[in-house]
Design a protein around this motif. Structure first.
Motif, PDB file in Angstrom:
ATOM      1  N   LEU A 113       0.828  -1.203   0.000  1.00  0.00           N
ATOM      2  CA  LEU A 113       0.000   0.000   0.000  1.00  0.00           C
ATOM      3  C   LEU A 113       0.864   1.254   0.000  1.00  0.00           C
ATOM      4  O   LEU A 113       1.921   1.304   0.637  1.00  0.00           O
ATOM      5  CB  LEU A 113      -0.918   0.000   1.228  1.00  0.00           C
ATOM      6  N   GLN A 114       0.402   2.271  -0.710  1.00  0.00           N
ATOM      7  CA  GLN A 114       1.137   3.530  -0.810  1.00  0.00           C
ATOM      8  C   GLN A 114       0.728   4.450   0.347  1.00  0.00           C
ATOM      9  O   GLN A 114      -0.084   5.361   0.192  1.00  0.00           O
ATOM     10  CB  GLN A 114       0.842   4.196  -2.157  1.00  0.00           C
ATOM     11  N   ILE A 115       1.301   4.195   1.530  1.00  0.00           N
ATOM     12  CA  ILE A 115       1.015   4.988   2.727  1.00  0.00           C
ATOM     13  C   ILE A 115       2.333   5.543   3.239  1.00  0.00           C
ATOM     14  O   ILE A 115       3.274   4.786   3.497  1.00  0.00           O
ATOM     15  CB  ILE A 115       0.334   4.123   3.821  1.00  0.00           C
ATOM     16  N   ALA A 116       2.407   6.854   3.378  1.00  0.00           N
ATOM     17  CA  ALA A 116       3.669   7.485   3.788  1.00  0.00           C
ATOM     18  C   ALA A 116       4.068   7.077   5.189  1.00  0.00           C
ATOM     19  O   ALA A 116       5.218   6.722   5.448  1.00  0.00           O
ATOM     20  CB  ALA A 116       3.536   9.005   3.694  1.00  0.00           C
ATOM     21  N   LYS A 117       3.129   7.100   6.150  1.00  0.00           N
ATOM     22  CA  LYS A 117       3.440   6.743   7.539  1.00  0.00           C
ATOM     23  C   LYS A 117       2.214   6.147   8.194  1.00  0.00           C
ATOM     24  O   LYS A 117       1.120   6.708   8.101  1.00  0.00           O
ATOM     25  CB  LYS A 117       3.910   7.968   8.322  1.00  0.00           C
ATOM     26  N   MET A 118       2.411   5.014   8.841  1.00  0.00           N
ATOM     27  CA  MET A 118       1.306   4.356   9.528  1.00  0.00           C
ATOM     28  C   MET A 118       1.118   4.964  10.913  1.00  0.00           C
ATOM     29  O   MET A 118       2.092   5.239  11.619  1.00  0.00           O
ATOM     30  CB  MET A 118       1.591   2.859   9.672  1.00  0.00           C
ATOM     31  N   PRO A 119      -0.129   5.209  11.329  1.00  0.00           N
ATOM     32  CA  PRO A 119      -0.373   5.710  12.696  1.00  0.00           C
ATOM     33  C   PRO A 119      -0.047   4.628  13.722  1.00  0.00           C
ATOM     34  O   PRO A 119       0.203   3.474  13.377  1.00  0.00           O
ATOM     35  CB  PRO A 119      -1.869   6.051  12.678  1.00  0.00           C
ATOM     36  N   GLY A 120      -0.103   4.994  14.997  1.00  0.00           N
ATOM     37  CA  GLY A 120       0.345   4.084  16.032  1.00  0.00           C
ATOM     38  C   GLY A 120      -0.730   3.220  16.654  1.00  0.00           C
ATOM     39  O   GLY A 120      -0.416   2.256  17.343  1.00  0.00           O
ATOM     40  N   ASN A 121      -2.032   3.521  16.442  1.00  0.00           N
ATOM     41  CA  ASN A 121      -3.065   2.739  17.116  1.00  0.00           C
ATOM     42  C   ASN A 121      -3.867   1.907  16.123  1.00  0.00           C
ATOM     43  O   ASN A 121      -3.912   2.175  14.920  1.00  0.00           O
ATOM     44  CB  ASN A 121      -3.995   3.650  17.939  1.00  0.00           C
ATOM     45  N   PHE A 122      -4.507   0.896  16.641  1.00  0.00           N
ATOM     46  CA  PHE A 122      -5.154  -0.140  15.831  1.00  0.00           C
ATOM     47  C   PHE A 122      -6.220   0.436  14.895  1.00  0.00           C
ATOM     48  O   PHE A 122      -6.193   0.186  13.685  1.00  0.00           O
ATOM     49  CB  PHE A 122      -5.776  -1.178  16.778  1.00  0.00           C
ATOM     50  N   PHE A 123      -7.171   1.186  15.425  1.00  0.00           N
ATOM     51  CA  PHE A 123      -8.289   1.656  14.612  1.00  0.00           C
ATOM     52  C   PHE A 123      -7.824   2.643  13.545  1.00  0.00           C
ATOM     53  O   PHE A 123      -8.343   2.645  12.424  1.00  0.00           O
ATOM     54  CB  PHE A 123      -9.374   2.272  15.501  1.00  0.00           C
ATOM     55  N   SER A 124      -6.853   3.477  13.872  1.00  0.00           N
ATOM     56  CA  SER A 124      -6.325   4.410  12.872  1.00  0.00           C
ATOM     57  C   SER A 124      -5.610   3.664  11.759  1.00  0.00           C
ATOM     58  O   SER A 124      -5.715   4.035  10.578  1.00  0.00           O
ATOM     59  CB  SER A 124      -5.371   5.407  13.532  1.00  0.00           C
ATOM     60  N   GLN A 125      -4.876   2.601  12.114  1.00  0.00           N
ATOM     61  CA  GLN A 125      -4.205   1.801  11.097  1.00  0.00           C
ATOM     62  C   GLN A 125      -5.213   1.156  10.146  1.00  0.00           C
ATOM     63  O   GLN A 125      -5.038   1.181   8.919  1.00  0.00           O
ATOM     64  CB  GLN A 125      -3.349   0.724  11.762  1.00  0.00           C
ATOM     65  N   VAL A 126      -6.262   0.584  10.712  1.00  0.00           N
ATOM     66  CA  VAL A 126      -7.296  -0.051   9.879  1.00  0.00           C
ATOM     67  C   VAL A 126      -7.958   0.985   8.981  1.00  0.00           C
ATOM     68  O   VAL A 126      -8.201   0.737   7.780  1.00  0.00           O
ATOM     69  CB  VAL A 126      -8.339  -0.757  10.762  1.00  0.00           C
ATOM     70  N   ASP A 127      -8.238   2.173   9.537  1.00  0.00           N
ATOM     71  CA  ASP A 127      -8.890   3.227   8.763  1.00  0.00           C
ATOM     72  C   ASP A 127      -8.000   3.700   7.608  1.00  0.00           C
ATOM     73  O   ASP A 127      -8.466   3.845   6.473  1.00  0.00           O
ATOM     74  CB  ASP A 127      -9.223   4.401   9.687  1.00  0.00           C
ATOM     75  N   VAL A 128      -6.712   3.928   7.883  1.00  0.00           N
ATOM     76  CA  VAL A 128      -5.790   4.394   6.845  1.00  0.00           C
ATOM     77  C   VAL A 128      -5.654   3.354   5.742  1.00  0.00           C
ATOM     78  O   VAL A 128      -5.678   3.682   4.537  1.00  0.00           O
ATOM     79  CB  VAL A 128      -4.405   4.719   7.454  1.00  0.00           C
ATOM     80  N   MET A 129      -5.525   2.082   6.102  1.00  0.00           N
ATOM     81  CA  MET A 129      -5.373   1.024   5.090  1.00  0.00           C
ATOM     82  C   MET A 129      -6.656   0.871   4.270  1.00  0.00           C
ATOM     83  O   MET A 129      -6.581   0.606   3.061  1.00  0.00           O
ATOM     84  CB  MET A 129      -4.990  -0.297   5.753  1.00  0.00           C
ATOM     85  N   ALA A 130      -7.793   1.035   4.907  1.00  0.00           N
ATOM     86  CA  ALA A 130      -9.060   0.937   4.167  1.00  0.00           C
ATOM     87  C   ALA A 130      -9.170   2.062   3.133  1.00  0.00           C
ATOM     88  O   ALA A 130      -9.655   1.845   2.015  1.00  0.00           O
ATOM     89  CB  ALA A 130     -10.236   0.983   5.138  1.00  0.00           C
TER      90      ALA A 130
END
Length: 569
Positions: free
Chosen positions: A152-169
Motif C-alpha cells: 500500500l502507498q502509505i507514507a506513515k502508519m499511525p500508532g493505534n489499531f483503529f487508525s491503522q485499519v482506517d488508513v489502510m481501508a
C-alpha cells in the motif's frame, strides 16, 4: 538487610568439563540460529519504526551479552516480536532518542530486579493475562504488516489499531500486486516448508538420501528470503525494498554514541521504561521456562531467573549506546538453538558472531530484500506467536479466567500493553479477593446443652480478611438476638489466615457477647491467626472478659468488657 543475588553467569558453570563434541554441537547450533535470526532482526526493527540495522545491532550485541552473562544454557537474546507494538508506540510518541533512553533505564530496572532476587515475582502474573496480551500483540503485529504485505502507498502508519485499519481501508486501491504476490508466496512457503520434509511426505518418498535431509535443515525464513529476493531482483519487480526505503544496511559494526540525557526526560519516560522492563522480564523468563521444559541433555541445568534478569539488564543498558532496540529472550530462536543441539551459552555467542560476519560480508546484498517478504515473515511470526487455541478452550474455564484473558486481549489491541497489564493485574487482584472471600464460611456448630445457659457456636473456615468480613455480620446478628448470658464458641482450627480487618470482625463479636453479658471462647487457632491475636492484644481482652462476672448485670456494670473504642494494634 535485603538479600543480594550473587552475579554468577551460567557460562562459567557450563564450561566445566566442556568437551570437543559439545563445542562442535554448539558451533553448529549457533550458526543455524544466527542465520535464522538475521531476517527476523531486520524485520522486527522495520516493523518497530526503526532502521534494519537497529535490529541487527540488537541481535549481535544483545545476543552476545545475554549468552555471556545470562542464567540459562541455551537462551537466545535479541529483538522480539512482542516489542514491536511497544517500540513503535514509543517511537511515534517520544522519538527514537527517547526510546534509547527508556531502554537504558529499563536495563537498570531489570538489573535491580535480578540483584534484589525478585525474578520469581514475574511468575505472579496470571497466565490468563500473559495469553491475553500475547494474542493481542500478535494481532497488532499482523495488522501493522498489512501495509508492506499489500504494498500500500502509505507514507506513515499511525500508532493505534483503529487508525491503522482506517488508513489502510482508505488506501485499499493502491495495492501492489507484485508485493502481494511475493508476500503471499513467502507466507505460504513458511507454512509449507516444514511439512515438505515431515515423515511420510511425498518429497521424502520420492527423494531419499542425506542431501534431502540436509536441505530440510535450512530454516524456512532463510529459504524464503533468498529465493524471493533473487526472484524479485532478477525479474525487476516494482516493489519497495530495504534499499529504496533505508538505503540498505551499513557494511560495518555499530559505533558507540551517547544519547542526549537529562533527568527531566527520564521522568517523562517512566511509563515506557516500566513497560519495556516488565515485558522484557516476562518474555525472557517465560522463554527460559520453555527451554527448561524442552531440554533433555543432562548438561543443561534449570535457569537462574535472577541471573537472567541481571544479564537482560546489562544488555538493555548497553545496546542503546549502539543504536539498538530492547533486548529479551526469544522463544522461537531459543527453541531452534535447543533443537539444533546446543548445550551451553557458547551457542548464543556463536549466534551473535554469525550475524556479525554476515553483516560484514553480505550487507550490500540486503538492499535488494523486498519489504513484502519481510512482512510475510512477520505475519508467520504473529501466527505462531498467538495461542489461538486458548480462545476455543475458554468454555472450560471460569468466568474470572475468561474476563481476565479477553479483557487483557481487547485492552492490548484497543489501547496498549501498559494499560492492558495494569488493568489486568488490578482486575486479577479484585477477582482474587472475591474468590478468596467466597472460600470463607462460618458453619453453625452443635454444642452440648448446658442447664439454663444459652449457647451458640460456629466453625470458621478459610481466610478471614477484608474481603470476607461481611460474613461475620450474621454471627453478630444472631448473638444480638440471643438471650442474656449467651455462651459463644468459635472453632477456628480451619481458619488459616487472619488480617487486621478480619480481627475487627472478631472484636465486634467479642464486644457483642460482652454486651449480652455472655462469654466468648476460641479454640484451635493456627500459627498466623494466633500470632496476630496475641500481638494486637485481642487475647488479653478475651482473657479479661472470661475473668469478668457473667450475666445480665455484668453487661451493664462499669469497667467490664472491651470498650467500643478499642482497636487492634
Amino acid at each position: 538487610m535485603v538479600p543480594i543475588h550473587r552475579f554468577q553467569p551460567r557460562v562459567f558453570d557450563a564450561l566445566r568439563g566442556y568437551s570437543r563434541s559439545r563445542l562442535l554441537a554448539d558451533l553448529g547450533a549457533g550458526v543455524t540460529v544466527g542465520v535464522v535470526a538475521l531476517p527476523l532482526a531486520m524485520a522486527f526493527a522495520i516493523a518497530s519504526g526503526l532502521t534494519p540495522q537497529a535490529g541487527l545491532w540488537t541481535a549481535i550485541i544483545g545476543g552476545f551479552l545475554v549468552a555471556l552473562l545470562g542464567g540459562t544454557n541455551v537462551q537466545i537474546g535479541g529483538p522480539a516480536g512482542a516489542f514491536i507494538v511497544i517500540v513503535y508506540g514509543i517511537v511515534d510518541r517520544y522519538g527514537v532518542a527517547n526510546l534509547l533512553i527508556a531502554t537504558a533505564c529499563a536495563g537498570v530496572l531489570l538489573f535491580a530486579l535480578g540483584l534484589l532476587r525478585l525474578g520469581s515475582l514475574v511468575r505472579f502474573v496470571p497466565v490468563s493475562i500473559v495469553i491475553g496480551f500475547t494474542n493481542g500483540i500478535a494481532v497488532l503485529i499482523a495488522v501493522s504488516q498489512l501495509k508492506d504485505f499489500l504494498g500500500l502507498q502509505i507514507a506513515k502508519m499511525p500508532g493505534n489499531f483503529f487508525s491503522q485499519v482506517d488508513v489502510m481501508a482508505r488506501h485499499a486501491g493502491t495495492v501492489n500486486p507484485y508485493a502481494l504476490g511475493l508476500g503471499a508466496a513467502c507466507l505460504g512457503g513458511l507454512f509449507l516448508w516444514p511439512r515438505l520434509f515431515m515423515s511420510g511426505s511425498p518429497v521424502l518418498h520420492m527423494a531419499e538420501g542425506h542431501t534431502v535431509r540436509n536441505f530440510a535443515r535450512i530454516p524456512a525464513p532463510v529459504v524464503a528470503l533468498i529465493t524471493l529476493t533473487a526472484l524479485s531482483h532478477g525479474m525487476g519487480y516494482p516493489v519497495e525494498t530495504l534499499g529504496t526505503r533505508f538505503g540498505g544496511i551499513p557494511q560495518s559494526l555499530p559505533i558507540f554514541a551517547l544519547p542526549a540525557f537529562s533527568w527531566d526526560t527520564v521522568r517523562l519516560l517512566v511509563a515506557p521504561t516500566v513497560t519495556i522492563a516488565l515485558l522484557g522480564a516476562i518474555e525472557s523468563l517465560l522463554c527460559a521456562r520453555v527451554a527448561d521444559q524442552l531440554a533433555t541433555d543432562p548438561h543443561i541445568r534449570k535457569h537462574d531467573p535472577n541471573q537472567e534478569l541481571m544479564a537482560q539488564g546489562v544488555a538493555n543498558f548497553v545496546v542503546p549506546f549502539f543504536g539498538g532496540m530492547p533486548v529479551t529472550g526469544t522463544v522461537a530462536r531459543t527453541v531452534t538453538n535447543l533443537r539444533a543441539g546446543a548445550t551451553s551459552p557458547v551457542a548464543g555467542i556463536v549466534h551473535a558472531a554469525t550475524i556479525a560476519v554476515i553483516v560484514l560480508v553480505a550487507a550490500p546484498l540486503a538492499m535488494h530484500i523486498p519489504l513484502a517478504v519481510l512482512a510475510g515473515i512477520l505475519l508467520h511470526v504473529a501466527w505462531n506467536m498467538g495461542e489461538w487455541h486458548e480462545f476455543g478452550r475458554l468454555k472450560h474455564f471460569s468466568n474470572h479466567y475468561r474476563l481476565l484473558l479477553l479483557g487483557t486481549f481487547f485492552l492490548t489491541v484497543v489501547f496498549d500493553l501498559t494499560v492492558a497489564v495494569q488493568v489486568g493485574l488490578a482486575l486479577a487482584c479484585v477477582l482474587f479477593v472475591r474468590r478468596m472471600s467466597e472460600l470463607f464460611r462460618a458453619e453453625p456448630e452443635r454444642l452440648p446443652a448446658a442447664a439454663g445457659v444459652p449457647q451458640l457456636g460456629w466453625q470458621l473456615h478459610g481466610a478471614l480478611f477484608f474481603g470476607a468480613t461481611t460474613k461475620i455480620d450474621p454471627l453478630v446478628g444472631a448473638i444480638e438476638a440471643a438471650p442474656e448470658g449467651v455462651q459463644v464458641h468459635l472453632d477456628i482450627h480451619d481458619l488459616f489466615a487472619l488480617d487486621t480487618t478480619g480481627l475487627e470482625g472478631l472484636e465486634q463479636i467479642l464486644k457483642t457477647v460482652a454486651e449480652r453479658g455472655g462469654r466468648l471462647t476460641l479454640s484451635g487457632a493456627q500459627a498466623q491467626p494466633a500470632s496476630l491475636m496475641e500481638r494486637s492484644g485481642f487475647n488479653a481482652r478475651l482473657a479479661a472478659q472470661s475473668a469478668a462476672p457473667q450475666g445480665p448485670a455484668a453487661a451493664s456494670a462499669p469497667g467490664h468488657g472491651p470498650s467500643s473504642g478499642e482497636t487492634p494494634g
